[in-house]
Design an enzyme around this catalytic site. Structure first.
Site, PDB file in Angstrom:
ATOM      1  N   ASP A 143       0.752  -1.176  -0.219  1.00 17.27           N
ATOM      2  CA  ASP A 143       0.072   0.167  -0.043  1.00 17.27           C
ATOM      3  C   ASP A 143       0.787   1.209  -0.195  1.00 17.27           C
ATOM      4  O   ASP A 143       0.466   2.184  -0.284  1.00 17.27           O
ATOM      5  CB  ASP A 143      -0.881  -0.194   1.247  1.00 17.27           C
ATOM      6  CG  ASP A 143      -0.337   0.010   2.340  1.00 17.27           C
ATOM      7  OD1 ASP A 143       0.970  -0.570   2.544  1.00 17.27           O
ATOM      8  OD2 ASP A 143      -0.502   0.435   3.601  1.00 17.27           O
ATOM      9  N   TYR A 171      11.149   3.205   0.905  1.00 23.23           N
ATOM     10  CA  TYR A 171      10.699   2.039   0.935  1.00 23.23           C
ATOM     11  C   TYR A 171       9.503   1.695  -0.134  1.00 23.23           C
ATOM     12  O   TYR A 171       9.567   0.876  -1.340  1.00 23.23           O
ATOM     13  CB  TYR A 171      10.271   1.564   1.976  1.00 23.23           C
ATOM     14  CG  TYR A 171       9.450   0.226   1.952  1.00 23.23           C
ATOM     15  CD1 TYR A 171       9.817  -1.248   1.826  1.00 23.23           C
ATOM     16  CD2 TYR A 171       7.820   0.163   2.162  1.00 23.23           C
ATOM     17  CE1 TYR A 171       9.273  -2.317   2.105  1.00 23.23           C
ATOM     18  CE2 TYR A 171       7.095  -1.215   2.127  1.00 23.23           C
ATOM     19  CZ  TYR A 171       7.937  -2.239   2.100  1.00 23.23           C
ATOM     20  OH  TYR A 171       7.093  -3.269   2.201  1.00 23.23           O
TER      21      TYR A 171
HETATM   22  N1  LIG Z   1       5.455  -6.409   6.675  1.00 22.09           N
HETATM   23  C1  LIG Z   1       4.482  -5.529   6.039  1.00 22.09           C
HETATM   24  O1  LIG Z   1       3.658  -4.939   6.956  1.00 22.09           O
HETATM   25  C2  LIG Z   1       4.115  -5.332   4.789  1.00 22.09           C
HETATM   26  C3  LIG Z   1       3.108  -4.548   4.268  1.00 22.09           C
HETATM   27  C4  LIG Z   1       2.882  -4.287   2.894  1.00 22.09           C
HETATM   28  C5  LIG Z   1       3.540  -5.320   1.928  1.00 22.09           C
HETATM   29  N2  LIG Z   1       4.455  -6.124   2.450  1.00 22.09           N
HETATM   30  C6  LIG Z   1       5.138  -6.919   1.310  1.00 22.09           C
HETATM   31  O2  LIG Z   1       4.757  -8.272   1.827  1.00 22.09           O
HETATM   32  C7  LIG Z   1       5.993  -9.188   1.488  1.00 22.09           C
HETATM   33  C8  LIG Z   1       6.086  -9.918   2.583  1.00 22.09           C
HETATM   34  O3  LIG Z   1       6.589  -9.413   3.629  1.00 22.09           O
HETATM   35  P1  LIG Z   1       6.838  -9.910   5.145  1.00 22.09           P
HETATM   36  O4  LIG Z   1       6.149  -9.166   6.174  1.00 22.09           O
HETATM   37  O5  LIG Z   1       6.557 -11.374   4.879  1.00 22.09           O
HETATM   38  O6  LIG Z   1       8.384  -9.689   5.000  1.00 22.09           O
HETATM   39  P2  LIG Z   1       9.480 -10.355   5.943  1.00 22.09           P
HETATM   40  O7  LIG Z   1       8.845 -10.937   7.164  1.00 22.09           O
HETATM   41  O8  LIG Z   1      10.521  -9.342   6.180  1.00 22.09           O
HETATM   42  O9  LIG Z   1      10.295 -11.398   5.133  1.00 22.09           O
HETATM   43  C9  LIG Z   1      11.141 -11.107   3.810  1.00 22.09           C
HETATM   44  C10 LIG Z   1      12.095 -12.123   3.842  1.00 22.09           C
HETATM   45  O10 LIG Z   1      12.857 -11.867   2.850  1.00 22.09           O
HETATM   46  C11 LIG Z   1      14.073 -12.226   3.047  1.00 22.09           C
HETATM   47  N3  LIG Z   1      15.291 -11.505   2.331  1.00 22.09           N
HETATM   48  C12 LIG Z   1      15.467 -10.272   2.465  1.00 22.09           C
HETATM   49  N4  LIG Z   1      16.649  -9.925   1.292  1.00 22.09           N
HETATM   50  C13 LIG Z   1      16.603 -11.188   0.738  1.00 22.09           C
HETATM   51  C14 LIG Z   1      17.354 -11.341  -0.465  1.00 22.09           C
HETATM   52  N5  LIG Z   1      18.443 -10.693  -0.819  1.00 22.09           N
HETATM   53  N6  LIG Z   1      17.444 -12.681  -0.961  1.00 22.09           N
HETATM   54  C15 LIG Z   1      16.382 -13.538  -0.558  1.00 22.09           C
HETATM   55  N7  LIG Z   1      15.583 -13.292   0.669  1.00 22.09           N
HETATM   56  C16 LIG Z   1      15.891 -12.237   1.132  1.00 22.09           C
HETATM   57  C17 LIG Z   1      14.317 -11.627   4.456  1.00 22.09           C
HETATM   58  O11 LIG Z   1      15.524 -12.445   5.031  1.00 22.09           O
HETATM   59  P3  LIG Z   1      16.183 -11.586   6.183  1.00 22.09           P
HETATM   60  O12 LIG Z   1      15.176 -11.162   7.463  1.00 22.09           O
HETATM   61  O13 LIG Z   1      17.219 -12.521   6.844  1.00 22.09           O
HETATM   62  O14 LIG Z   1      16.791 -10.404   5.714  1.00 22.09           O
HETATM   63  C18 LIG Z   1      13.180 -12.147   5.163  1.00 22.09           C
HETATM   64  O15 LIG Z   1      13.182 -13.772   5.445  1.00 22.09           O
HETATM   65  C19 LIG Z   1       7.006  -8.245   1.115  1.00 22.09           C
HETATM   66  O16 LIG Z   1       7.248  -8.375  -0.470  1.00 22.09           O
HETATM   67  C20 LIG Z   1       6.766  -7.064   1.586  1.00 22.09           C
HETATM   68  O17 LIG Z   1       7.103  -5.812   0.848  1.00 22.09           O
HETATM   69  C21 LIG Z   1       4.680  -6.342   3.704  1.00 22.09           C
END
Ligand SMILES: NC(=O)c1ccc[n+]([C@@H]2O[C@H](COP(=O)([O-])OP(=O)(O)OC[C@H]3O[C@@H](n4cnc5c(N)ncnc54)[C@H](OP(=O)(O)O)[C@@H]3O)[C@@H](O)[C@H]2O)c1
Length: 294
Positions: A111, A134
């Site tokens: 969002d 971001y």
């Molecule tokens: N969290 C939110 O509130 C939110 C809101 C809107 C959209 N989103 C989107 O939803 C999706 C999932 O989010 P999430 O909350 O599940 O994120 P998350 O918990 O931060 O998980 C992201 C994962 O990606 C890994 N990662 C980072 N750099 C990487 C790389 N170069 N190669 C491979 N893996 C890598 C991270 O590992 P490390 O932790 O070890 O770095 C982590 O395990 C993302 O696209 C995010 O942008 C999230």
């Protein structure tokens, strides 16, 4: 005759140790018609183009779900190169590899591609204009995905929480245990997303065999502020901690946040016949999972 296993769809999930990635692991057993390949950052660094190409060359993939991302919204303001390489450049690598090796690509966005100046739920065709770095990197990732691969579904989601990883719900649970009162911003509106619901919705799309490329919005149903969210968490766990509403100015952060980022989820609902749970019901499910883990 081909064995059942060769008829199974091979689904690659990147970023498998993140919130969404771990919720995919949890629901994988419900989808026996799919063969999941989960890769953590250590197993497949999506920013390494050679590694991505070698992985796709060696593993037949039908669908890649990119759950990997750089999600530290405030740190992204200073770690610009890293945020860009994970959220934009690497998304291009994955989308391209999917095109070359005939895999469909499902990518998760945010969002935060919107500036939050709107007053109606954002649709997929509304103008994007991120207010933080971001959001800019995620928007660039969308552009790269769509440029590299027409067979791409982008799902913009918001305020993701889960029983895994760190998130607002878990922070509130911790603070509500140790503090008598907390101040939570009451002037930023959106809707939370329980990652387990999003994972199920994505699997519904995949198993519908109706892969219609494009951008979609998904969050749970509702429109609330962070303060409303905290109040409801407090109510559902019977906390005595007092939750006070505060302004954005009283809780300054390095990265600006959109004031309004409610997503209109009509398109994903209509296209894939997905029933989206209400945010309070999903919160209840997550709290119950967390409670059972105690
Ligand atoms: N969290 C939110 O509130 C939110 C809101 C809107 C959209 N989103 C989107 O939803 C999706 C999932 O989010 P999430 O909350 O599940 O994120 P998350 O918990 O931060 O998980 C992201 C994962 O990606 C890994 N990662 C980072 N750099 C990487 C790389 N170069 N190669 C491979 N893996 C890598 C991270 O590992 P490390 O932790 O070890 O770095 C982590 O395990 C993302 O696209 C995010 O942008 C999230």
């Amino acid at each position: 005759m081909e064995s059942t296993s060769t008829l199974k769809k091979n689904i690659l999930v990147t970023g498998a140790n993140g919130q969404l990635g771990q919720d995919f692991r949890k629901i994988a057993t419900l989808f026996l018609q799919c063969n999941f390949i989960f890769v953590t950052k250590e197993q497949l660094l999506i920013t390494d183009e050679d590694a991505v190409n070698i992985f796709f060359k060696n593993n037949p993939i039908d669908i890649c779900i990119n759950c990997a991302a750089y999600t530290a919204v405030d740190k992204a303001e200073t770690e610009r190169d890293l945020a860009t390489s994970v959220n934009a450049t690497a998304v291009g690598y994955l989308a391209k590899a999917c095109r070359i090796y005939n895999a469909k690509f499902i990518h998760i966005s945010t969002d935060y591609v919107f500036d939050g100046k709107g007053t109606n739920p954002y649709t997929e065709i509304d103008v994007t204009n991120p207010v933080n770095f971001y959001g800019e990197t995620k928007l660039n990732g969308e552009h790269k995905a769509l440029k590299e691969n027409k067979e791409t579904i982008i799902i913009r989601t918001a305020w993701v929480y889960s029983s895994f990883g760190n998130n607002f719900v878990k922070t509130m649970l911790r603070l509500m245990k140790i503090k008598e009162s907390i101040g939570i911003v009451n002037e930023q509106y959106g809707c939370p997303t329980y990652a387990a619901d999003l994972a199920i919705a994505i699997m519904q799309i995949i198993t519908s065999n109706n892969f219609i490329a494009g951008i979609y919005h998904y969050s749970n149903k509702g429109k609330i502020s962070w303060y409303d969210f905290a109040k409801e968490i407090s109510l559902q766990i019977n906390s005595h901690c007092v939750v006070n509403g505060i302004s954005t100015k009283e809780f300054p952060t390095p990265a600006s946040r959109p004031f309004y980022s409610v997503l209109d989820t009509t398109k994903i609902t209509d296209t894939f016949h997905i029933i989206i749970p209400e945010w309070k019901d999903s919160l209840k499910k997550c709290l119950s999972v967390l409670h059972s883990q105690k």
